[in-house]
Design a protein around this motif. Structure first.
Motif, PDB file in Angstrom:
ATOM      1  N   THR A  39     -51.924 -61.143  34.057  1.00 59.39           N
ATOM      2  CA  THR A  39     -52.777 -62.380  34.069  1.00 59.39           C
ATOM      3  C   THR A  39     -52.849 -62.708  32.375  1.00 59.39           C
ATOM      4  O   THR A  39     -53.396 -61.767  31.856  1.00 59.39           O
ATOM      5  CB  THR A  39     -53.934 -62.185  34.928  1.00 59.39           C
ATOM      6  N   TYR A  40     -52.462 -63.743  32.123  1.00 59.75           N
ATOM      7  CA  TYR A  40     -52.736 -64.266  30.677  1.00 59.75           C
ATOM      8  C   TYR A  40     -53.181 -65.528  30.545  1.00 59.75           C
ATOM      9  O   TYR A  40     -53.161 -66.345  31.414  1.00 59.75           O
ATOM     10  CB  TYR A  40     -51.350 -64.196  29.924  1.00 59.75           C
ATOM     11  N   LEU A 134     -55.028 -69.983  33.003  1.00 60.96           N
ATOM     12  CA  LEU A 134     -54.917 -68.489  33.320  1.00 60.96           C
ATOM     13  C   LEU A 134     -53.856 -68.573  34.303  1.00 60.96           C
ATOM     14  O   LEU A 134     -53.627 -69.000  35.225  1.00 60.96           O
ATOM     15  CB  LEU A 134     -56.349 -68.278  34.062  1.00 60.96           C
ATOM     16  N   GLU A 136     -51.126 -66.271  36.275  1.00 55.91           N
ATOM     17  CA  GLU A 136     -50.742 -64.977  36.880  1.00 55.91           C
ATOM     18  C   GLU A 136     -49.392 -64.985  36.767  1.00 55.91           C
ATOM     19  O   GLU A 136     -48.510 -65.715  37.647  1.00 55.91           O
ATOM     20  CB  GLU A 136     -51.311 -64.854  38.448  1.00 55.91           C
ATOM     21  N   TYR A 137     -48.989 -63.892  36.071  1.00 57.71           N
ATOM     22  CA  TYR A 137     -47.346 -63.724  36.274  1.00 57.71           C
ATOM     23  C   TYR A 137     -46.838 -62.082  36.765  1.00 57.71           C
ATOM     24  O   TYR A 137     -47.342 -61.321  36.438  1.00 57.71           O
ATOM     25  CB  TYR A 137     -46.998 -63.855  34.605  1.00 57.71           C
ATOM     26  N   LYS A 138     -46.417 -62.417  37.932  1.00 58.22           N
ATOM     27  CA  LYS A 138     -46.051 -61.078  38.663  1.00 58.22           C
ATOM     28  C   LYS A 138     -44.680 -61.028  39.417  1.00 58.22           C
ATOM     29  O   LYS A 138     -43.966 -62.072  39.274  1.00 58.22           O
ATOM     30  CB  LYS A 138     -47.220 -61.038  39.761  1.00 58.22           C
ATOM     31  N   TYR A 147     -45.180 -67.095  39.394  1.00 57.30           N
ATOM     32  CA  TYR A 147     -46.024 -67.524  38.389  1.00 57.30           C
ATOM     33  C   TYR A 147     -46.996 -68.548  39.421  1.00 57.30           C
ATOM     34  O   TYR A 147     -46.682 -69.369  40.105  1.00 57.30           O
ATOM     35  CB  TYR A 147     -45.112 -68.716  37.433  1.00 57.30           C
ATOM     36  N   LYS A 150     -54.035 -69.730  37.856  1.00 54.98           N
ATOM     37  CA  LYS A 150     -55.121 -69.468  38.620  1.00 54.98           C
ATOM     38  C   LYS A 150     -56.207 -70.169  38.299  1.00 54.98           C
ATOM     39  O   LYS A 150     -57.228 -70.463  39.190  1.00 54.98           O
ATOM     40  CB  LYS A 150     -55.357 -67.886  38.382  1.00 54.98           C
TER      41      LYS A 150
END
Length: 156
Positions: A39-40, A134, A136-138, A147, A150
């Motif tokens: 998360t970035y 924010l 969330e990259y998972k 992607y 958040k």
């Protein structure tokens, strides 16, 4: 005069400069690490509808620049092919999230690829320098990444 000739005149010595740069030691430390899933806090650097390199299919591309932490200034690339109904729906959901905190958010319901391209340019202009996210990259299915925005941070 072709566009290539125009560029050659405008950037007349660039290819000589590239050769010098590649021969120098200045470029040895330029090594962007692959950004791991996580998360970035990010900003949208650019977004567009363009053709995929391999097949020429339409694709929504968004460059998310990481704003802080170990991977600050690295880019997470969102590339969503938009040739099927569910792909277009996924792209529209991403765009809606990007403008969800804007009181000037356009309706995200394009009826053609031309409209889709114009919409993406309008959104880029709307959010530039005014929002951070924010992200969330998972890991997703079949080696693809997921992607998810958040949180949206209005800057004004």
């Amino acid at each position: 005069m072709s566009i290539f000739e125009q560029w050659d005149e405008q950037f007349d010595s660039i290819f000589e400069e590239v050769a010098e740069y590649e021969a120098s030691s200045d470029n040895k430390d330029v090594d962007y690490a692959e950004v791991p899933h996580g998360t970035y806090e990010v900003a949208v650097e650019t977004m567009e509808i363009k053709a995929t390199k391999s097949s020429g299919k339409p694709m929504l591309t968004i460059w998310f620049r990481i704003l802080e932490g170990e991977f600050e200034n690295n880019i997470i690339f969102y590339n969503q092919v938009i040739e099927k109904d569910f792909q277009i729906s996924m792209a529209k959901k991403m765009l809606k999230k990007l403008v969800s905190e804007s009181d000037k958010a356009p309706e995200i319901n394009p009826k053609s690829f031309r409209e889709f391209g114009s919409l993406v340019m309008d959104i880029q202009e709307l959010i530039a320098d005014d929002f951070e996210y924010l992200l969330e990259y998972k890991a997703g299915k079949n080696g693809f990444s997921n992607y998810n925005i958040k949180k949206v941070f209005p800057l004004a």
